[in-house]
Design a protein around this motif. Structure first.
Motif: not given
Length: 293
Positions: A122-124, A168-173, A227-232, A237-244
């Motif tokens: 997902v590198s921008a 094995a988890d397809n959701m972003a952590h 939060q700063r890491s999630m915002d980046y 990187l234009r990704q959906a919010p992390v799930a957990a």
């Protein structure tokens, strides 16, 4: 980086290793994980590493476990990680080209640089993650293992071995990892891939913070960095919010998890472990086991 930081170099091979061990090399100690065997429970063992005397430390390991095939994970105190532009050369020439790209950004002289790199799906931009380690350190570890009869399956780093937690988890952590006396490591992991990495200073002694001090502002400061890491991750990187959000820390981990959870809509949970360094040794064993499948 494929299956390791230095991937199964032929001259590291030795004969008839009887056990399989996960090894985490911390700043001044080495943790070894052995899985459950017939009649014996899994074990975590800490060995001192004094003045980087690799022969002495691995000899102590041999005395306890015998010769073994080992997967080694290096702590961040043994390498430098940075981002650099991917050279526009043939794949086989990238590593050599990167040496001249990063030579002024690292502390090692050019003649002693050993590096490898890994990329994110997902590198921008055209940047890649470069990891630099002292060549003489790798040679010393390899020589000690070869002399004592160990087989090195591979050498990897914290940022990559942590991906096994969510294979094995397809959701972003969002994973927040802290080794005592070191910087915080923020990684986003999805389906066994590290999509983002970020280290933050200022929390080096998190393992010793009292619960009242967590409540007095430190948990909120940590939440701000999360939060700063999630915002980046979302904006750059234009990704959906992390799930957990998952915390892999020591000290008052349960209290910290509860306080951080109050600041987020995502579930915030703690990773169960018997010490972060010991847990990284176990993840090294996981990598060894899966590389042999």
């Amino acid at each position: 980086m494929n299956s390791g930081f230095v991937n199964k170099l032929a001259f590291w091979r030795t004969a008839e290793a009887s056990a399989k061990l996960g090894v985490f090399v911390d700043t001044d100690s080495v943790w070894v994980y052995q899985s459950e065997t017939s009649g014996q429970a899994e074990s975590y063992t800490k060995f001192p590493l004094i003045k980087q005397n690799w022969n002495e430390t691995f000899n102590d390991i041999k005395q306890k476990f015998g010769t073994a095939t080992v997967q080694i994970v290096m702590s961040a105190s043994h390498y430098q990680s940075l981002q650099a532009e991917k050279p526009n050369v043939e794949p086989a020439e990238i590593n050599q080209a990167l040496i001249w790209t990063v030579k002024d950004m690292v502390s090692e002289p050019v003649a002693n640089i050993h590096l490898d790199y890994f990329e994110s799906s997902v590198s921008a931009n055209t940047k890649i993650n470069v990891v630099v380690v002292a060549r003489d350190k790798l040679v010393a570890i390899a020589s000690a293992c070869e002399e004592l009869g160990f087989t090195i399956a591979g050498i990897t780093i914290e940022e990559l071995v942590l991906t096994h937690i969510f294979d094995a988890d397809n959701m972003a952590h969002m994973l927040v990892t802290h080794l005592p006396h070191q910087e915080l490591l923020f990684t986003v992991i999805k389906a066994g891939e590290s999509l983002m990495q970020r280290r933050v200073r200022g929390f080096n002694e998190l393992q010793g913070v009292k619960e009242q001090d967590l409540s007095a502002g430190l948990a909120d400061n940590l939440s701000l960095e999360i939060q700063r890491s999630m915002d980046y991750f979302e904006s750059q990187l234009r990704q959906a919010p992390v799930a957990a959000i998952n915390l892999l820390t020591e000290g008052k981990q349960a209290a910290l998890t509860k306080l951080v959870a109050a600041n987020f809509n995502q579930a915030v949970t703690m990773v169960e472990h018997q010490g972060v360094a010991a847990y990284l040794a176990k993840l090294a064993f996981v990598e060894l086991s899966r590389s042999e499948v």
